[in-house]
Every structure is written in structure tokens, then in C-alpha cells.
Design a protein around this motif. Sequence first.
Motif, PDB file in Angstrom:
ATOM      1  N   SER A 142      -4.625   6.146  -5.794  1.00  0.00           N
ATOM      2  CA  SER A 142      -3.653   7.211  -5.143  1.00  0.00           C
ATOM      3  C   SER A 142      -2.828   7.241  -3.771  1.00  0.00           C
ATOM      4  O   SER A 142      -3.941   7.801  -2.978  1.00  0.00           O
ATOM      5  N   ALA A 143      -1.402   7.327  -3.742  1.00  0.00           N
ATOM      6  CA  ALA A 143      -0.948   7.793  -2.175  1.00  0.00           C
ATOM      7  C   ALA A 143      -1.377   8.883  -1.925  1.00  0.00           C
ATOM      8  O   ALA A 143      -1.526   9.355   0.181  1.00  0.00           O
ATOM      9  N   ALA A 144      -1.750   9.891  -2.185  1.00  0.00           N
ATOM     10  CA  ALA A 144      -2.353  11.071  -1.776  1.00  0.00           C
ATOM     11  C   ALA A 144      -3.484  10.917  -1.220  1.00  0.00           C
ATOM     12  O   ALA A 144      -4.243  11.411  -0.471  1.00  0.00           O
ATOM     13  N   GLU A 145      -5.002  10.161  -1.775  1.00  0.00           N
ATOM     14  CA  GLU A 145      -5.456   9.592  -0.881  1.00  0.00           C
ATOM     15  C   GLU A 145      -5.744   9.156   0.004  1.00  0.00           C
ATOM     16  O   GLU A 145      -7.031   9.772   1.270  1.00  0.00           O
ATOM     17  N   LEU A 146      -4.889   8.717   0.548  1.00  0.00           N
ATOM     18  CA  LEU A 146      -4.313   7.182   1.163  1.00  0.00           C
ATOM     19  C   LEU A 146      -4.196   8.757   2.456  1.00  0.00           C
ATOM     20  O   LEU A 146      -4.600   8.492   3.466  1.00  0.00           O
ATOM     21  N   ALA A 147      -2.538  10.200   1.710  1.00  0.00           N
ATOM     22  CA  ALA A 147      -2.871  10.323   3.085  1.00  0.00           C
ATOM     23  C   ALA A 147      -3.893  11.677   3.779  1.00  0.00           C
ATOM     24  O   ALA A 147      -3.483  11.691   4.806  1.00  0.00           O
ATOM     25  N   THR A 148      -4.126  11.543   2.610  1.00  0.00           N
ATOM     26  CA  THR A 148      -5.774  12.535   3.219  1.00  0.00           C
ATOM     27  C   THR A 148      -6.556  11.766   3.491  1.00  0.00           C
ATOM     28  O   THR A 148      -6.992  13.028   5.000  1.00  0.00           O
ATOM     29  N   MET A 149      -7.110  10.805   3.376  1.00  0.00           N
ATOM     30  CA  MET A 149      -7.566   9.992   4.322  1.00  0.00           C
ATOM     31  C   MET A 149      -6.996   9.479   6.007  1.00  0.00           C
ATOM     32  O   MET A 149      -8.034   9.805   6.999  1.00  0.00           O
ATOM     33  N   PHE A 150      -5.990   9.439   5.697  1.00  0.00           N
ATOM     34  CA  PHE A 150      -4.759   9.472   7.529  1.00  0.00           C
ATOM     35  C   PHE A 150      -5.247  11.170   7.907  1.00  0.00           C
ATOM     36  O   PHE A 150      -5.231  10.654   9.445  1.00  0.00           O
TER      37      PHE A 150
ATOM     38  N   ARG B  22      -0.114  -2.889   7.769  1.00  0.00           N
ATOM     39  CA  ARG B  22      -0.653  -2.204   6.343  1.00  0.00           C
ATOM     40  C   ARG B  22      -1.654  -3.472   5.704  1.00  0.00           C
ATOM     41  O   ARG B  22      -2.773  -2.489   5.697  1.00  0.00           O
ATOM     42  N   HIS B  23      -2.165  -4.638   6.559  1.00  0.00           N
ATOM     43  CA  HIS B  23      -2.637  -5.458   5.473  1.00  0.00           C
ATOM     44  C   HIS B  23      -4.026  -5.000   7.060  1.00  0.00           C
ATOM     45  O   HIS B  23      -5.189  -5.110   6.379  1.00  0.00           O
ATOM     46  N   LEU B  24      -4.101  -4.998   8.110  1.00  0.00           N
ATOM     47  CA  LEU B  24      -5.214  -4.314   8.841  1.00  0.00           C
ATOM     48  C   LEU B  24      -5.365  -3.001   9.418  1.00  0.00           C
ATOM     49  O   LEU B  24      -7.081  -3.289   9.619  1.00  0.00           O
ATOM     50  N   ALA B  25      -4.640  -2.555   9.510  1.00  0.00           N
ATOM     51  CA  ALA B  25      -5.364  -1.417   9.620  1.00  0.00           C
ATOM     52  C   ALA B  25      -5.329  -0.150   8.193  1.00  0.00           C
ATOM     53  O   ALA B  25      -6.423  -0.108   7.423  1.00  0.00           O
ATOM     54  N   PHE B  26      -4.203   0.089   7.769  1.00  0.00           N
ATOM     55  CA  PHE B  26      -3.936   0.698   6.198  1.00  0.00           C
ATOM     56  C   PHE B  26      -5.233   0.404   4.938  1.00  0.00           C
ATOM     57  O   PHE B  26      -5.994   0.803   4.405  1.00  0.00           O
ATOM     58  N   GLU B  27      -4.854  -1.462   4.664  1.00  0.00           N
ATOM     59  CA  GLU B  27      -5.923  -1.544   3.500  1.00  0.00           C
ATOM     60  C   GLU B  27      -6.941  -1.742   3.754  1.00  0.00           C
ATOM     61  O   GLU B  27      -8.129  -1.764   2.793  1.00  0.00           O
ATOM     62  N   VAL B  28      -7.658  -1.909   5.424  1.00  0.00           N
ATOM     63  CA  VAL B  28      -8.899  -1.553   5.400  1.00  0.00           C
ATOM     64  C   VAL B  28      -9.351  -0.526   4.697  1.00  0.00           C
ATOM     65  O   VAL B  28     -10.751  -0.632   4.298  1.00  0.00           O
ATOM     66  N   PHE B  29      -8.760   0.447   5.080  1.00  0.00           N
ATOM     67  CA  PHE B  29      -9.644   2.100   5.044  1.00  0.00           C
ATOM     68  C   PHE B  29      -8.911   2.044   3.485  1.00  0.00           C
ATOM     69  O   PHE B  29     -10.817   3.050   2.869  1.00  0.00           O
ATOM     70  N   SER B  30      -7.749   1.736   2.863  1.00  0.00           N
ATOM     71  CA  SER B  30      -7.775   2.208   1.139  1.00  0.00           C
ATOM     72  C   SER B  30      -8.914   1.174   0.561  1.00  0.00           C
ATOM     73  O   SER B  30      -9.510   1.641  -1.163  1.00  0.00           O
ATOM     74  N   ARG B  31      -9.513   0.355   1.168  1.00  0.00           N
ATOM     75  CA  ARG B  31     -10.328  -0.302  -0.024  1.00  0.00           C
ATOM     76  C   ARG B  31     -11.621  -0.053   0.297  1.00  0.00           C
ATOM     77  O   ARG B  31     -12.774  -0.752  -0.327  1.00  0.00           O
TER      78      ARG B  31
END
Length: 531
Positions: free
Chosen positions: A215-223, A196-205
Motif C-alpha cells: 500500500s502506498a499509504a504505508e509508504l507515505a506514513t513511513m515517509f 526509487r530503488h536505492l532509497a524508497f524500495e529499501v524502506f518499503s522492503r
Amino acid sequence: MSVAPVDPRRVVHPPADGHGDAGVLGRRPRVAVVGGGIAGLAAATGLAERGVVVEVLEREPYLGGRVGAWSDRLPDGTAVSMGRGFHAFFRQYYNLRALLRRADPGLRRLVALDDYPLIDAEGRRDTFRGLPRTPPWNAVLFALRSPTFRPRDLAGLDPRAAAPLAAVSVPGIYEALDHVDAQSFLESINFPPAARHLAFEVFSRSFFAPPSTMSAAELATMFHIYFLGSSEGLMFDVPDDGFDTALWEPLRHYLIARGVSFRTGTLASSVQRDVGSGRFHVNHSSGGTEVDAVVLATDVPGLREIVAASDLGSVDPLPAGPDALPAWRDDIAALGSAPPFLVYRLWLDRPVRADRPPFLGTGGLDPLDNISVLDRYEHDAASWAARTGGSVVELHAYSATVPTGFDEASWTADLRSRCLARLHAIYPETAGARAVGELVQWRRDCPMFGLGDFARRPGVVTPVDGLVLAGDGIRVDLPVALMERAASTGWLAANRLLAGWGLAGHPLETVPTRGRFGPLRRAAEYAMRSR
């Protein structure tokens, strides 16, 4: 030179048909575009190419907004390029690339970076080099070869919780997940904390907010945009020089040749609409401008201030209902800004090691979020490094909220010191380097994509005929994000005005607008219904 898009399943969104040039109208409409960033430049381009008379008002002395750059000087008097910080031009950014092609048809000013490594506090390293482009194998292989994600972790994932990642549609994903924060969503899937820290958090930030407030919706859209929805891959391009030189000055010349005028260093303060004629008066620091329509393409703070100060009286009744304008004003006022961020550029008297990547993302190494070695790809920085034997390095710190009890100047100095310490630990050869010069940008002008924001986020169309919005903080029901959202809303704002005058709009392109694989999408939709 940039690599051309390859995804045959990207979606074309055709515009309304109409006349090709405003000359057929007898009098060419006049439009003020407030904001000379990506969104404003896209809107100006869309309008000018149909023969509309456009004036761009930009408060800064440069174009590009948060992707802007300008000339500055080091203490020894050397002229250097400075900007708002590193930006990645992904291959999925079809509408941004369409804009840049106006002045650079072959996108020769964009150069590909051959890797985008990520490291964490334990020294674990992820890389995107060699990944297949085809989803879902790109995401699967990335996970399985990551040092933070073991094969048994794959079996431990909760497929029901993860289902939204495979069933993304816009706006449906927001209806499902906008009330959930990104951190809780990833925890519910049972992603390993390190992953979570190395992959998703880098992108969410990259949205300038920590996962706990996004918003988790923004993260899912980014994925969806970068992994499961696109076969363009996750590699990206960067400009081969400062943003002004490589991107915006060529586009400025292209637009001037089409009749666009620019007022930089000009602050727009309010808009007044004449009820009788329906025309607008834009008040600004250089006086005022009378126009038939207005595009507000500012950052969120600027938009809030302009709308609050504007008299937008309209013909009664409003097409959207008598309460539409007050409700819209409330929605604008409620728009949030993300925490501040730091861009810290250093001109060092010695080079970084030759094997260091041009760009490195970091996870769990607060406050540092990434390191760029600009002399690896920017002509200006490379020329300086070649003359001096040094290097030009840029550090970013996102979501850098000033703690209670600290004054901003002291906190910024402390933040710079901590970022520099991280640089020295990650690239030890810089520890003994002397900074010949350093320049700092400390800003708070990024939109916040917080919980539940999407439903009331204002869109391109407003209750006031002839007034439209554009920007990366504006709602658009397409799978786009960041710079691509800015470009897309700019084109859409132009299309809305053009359609009102019976003029042809411009097509948009996006990644697929819903989950790419039918069986996987249907299984995910079933899992979501049974939650």
C-alpha cells in the motif's frame, strides 16, 4: 548508549484516568496474554504495573517474537547467539523505548550506529551521516546529495502527485492512498528510477513486501514517521548483544518481580468464552488457563488459527450489533501474510575489512537486502571474532517468494547461494573465507500491508468484551510502524482492559499526527483536493 529523543513536537496521547492499583477492586483481574513478542510484552507490562495478574503464553522457547534470540551451537560445539535477524531501533520508537526502559532506564543496552549506508547495483552509495534532523531539510538534503537524484530531478517532480507525502494524517492517508501500490505512487511523482530503488524500495522492503504489492499509504506514513513528520532523524540504535541477553531477559525479570508468570514453549490453540460469567478459558499445549480477559498478541498466522478454532459466544445483543462478531471473524481470516524472508548468519574464519559499516542496505541487488557485521556491535559476536580472528556476518533476503515448480528446500538453498555470491561481490575479502558455521532462519510470519487492507484490518478493540488484539499487523490510527506499531498496540490493549476495570492506563507518544508544517500541509491538501 542510546541517544535520547529530541523532538519537542512529539505528541503525547494521554490514557483514561483511574485507580493506580487493582487491589482496590477486591479481586485482582487475571489476564492471559497470548504471544511473548513486543506487543504481548507491552500489554503484560501495562497490566502488571496496575496490579493485574498476568500469564504470558509463548509458543517459542524464547521471548521477543520476530525480535527474538536464543543460544545455538556451531559444528565445533561452540555456543553462539542466533536470532530472527537485524532490527533497527529508531529514535522515533517512543513506545517501544518506554517498554525497554522498564528494565534498562538509561537504555544503556542500545548503542548508536553512526551511519546507515545504502548501495545499488551500479555502486552508487547513499548515506545518512551528517543529515540535519529538522524536516523538511533532512529529506531535501538527502535527495540533493544522493548520486541517484540530480538537482534537475527535483524540478521534474510532480508536486500534485507528491502532495500526500506532505499532508499525512492517520487514518486520512489510508483513505487517500490505500488503494494505490507504492511503486505506482512513486512513479506518478516522477522519482528517478535509481532513486526509487536505492532509497524508497529499501524502506518499503522492510515491510517484507515488494513495492508493487504494498500500500502506498504505508509508504507515505513511513515517509512521515522518518522524514517529514519527525526531527529525530533517521539514525538508529541496535542492542549491544543478542536480543535475549540485552532486552528480553532483563524485561522478563522485571515482570516476574511484578507477578507475571511465563509459559514458553506453550502453544495456545483456542479461546472459549463462557456466556454466563463472561470469563475465558484459553486452551493450550500445557492444559488450559481460566482468566477474566485475553490479549491475543500473536503473529497473523497464529491469530487466524486461534480465532478460527475459538468459541467466542457473547451476551446478546453485541454492543456493536448482531453481525459484528461474524464480520470480525471474516476480517481476521482475510488477514494476509507477506512473502517469506531469509536470515542467513555466517561465522567466517577471517575478518571483513575494518572500514565496512556495521549495517549496509542494498537496492537492486536481488535477492540480497542488507548485510550486517555483528561483531561490530554485539558482545557475543565480538568475543567470538576476537578469539578466532574471524567475523560474524548476517544476510537478509526479504519477499523471497518461492517460484512455481520449486520445492521450498531447494529454493532456500539456491537463495542462500545467491545471497552469498552478492556478499562476495560487495565485500570481496569474504570470497576466500571459510564458513566455520552457518545458521539459517526461513520464516513467513510478517503481516502483509496490501492494497485496500486498512479499512477491514482488525483493531485493538474486538466485538467481544474482555478480548483485545495487539501486534504489528493490527490497525491503530496513529503514525507508527513495524516494532513501534507492535509496542503501541500492546500498550493500547492493556489500556482498553484497564479502563474497563476503572484502572489508570499508560500514555503513548508518537511523531506529530499530521503534516508538520502548516503552509506546506495546506498547499498539499489543496493539491490533493484538486487532483
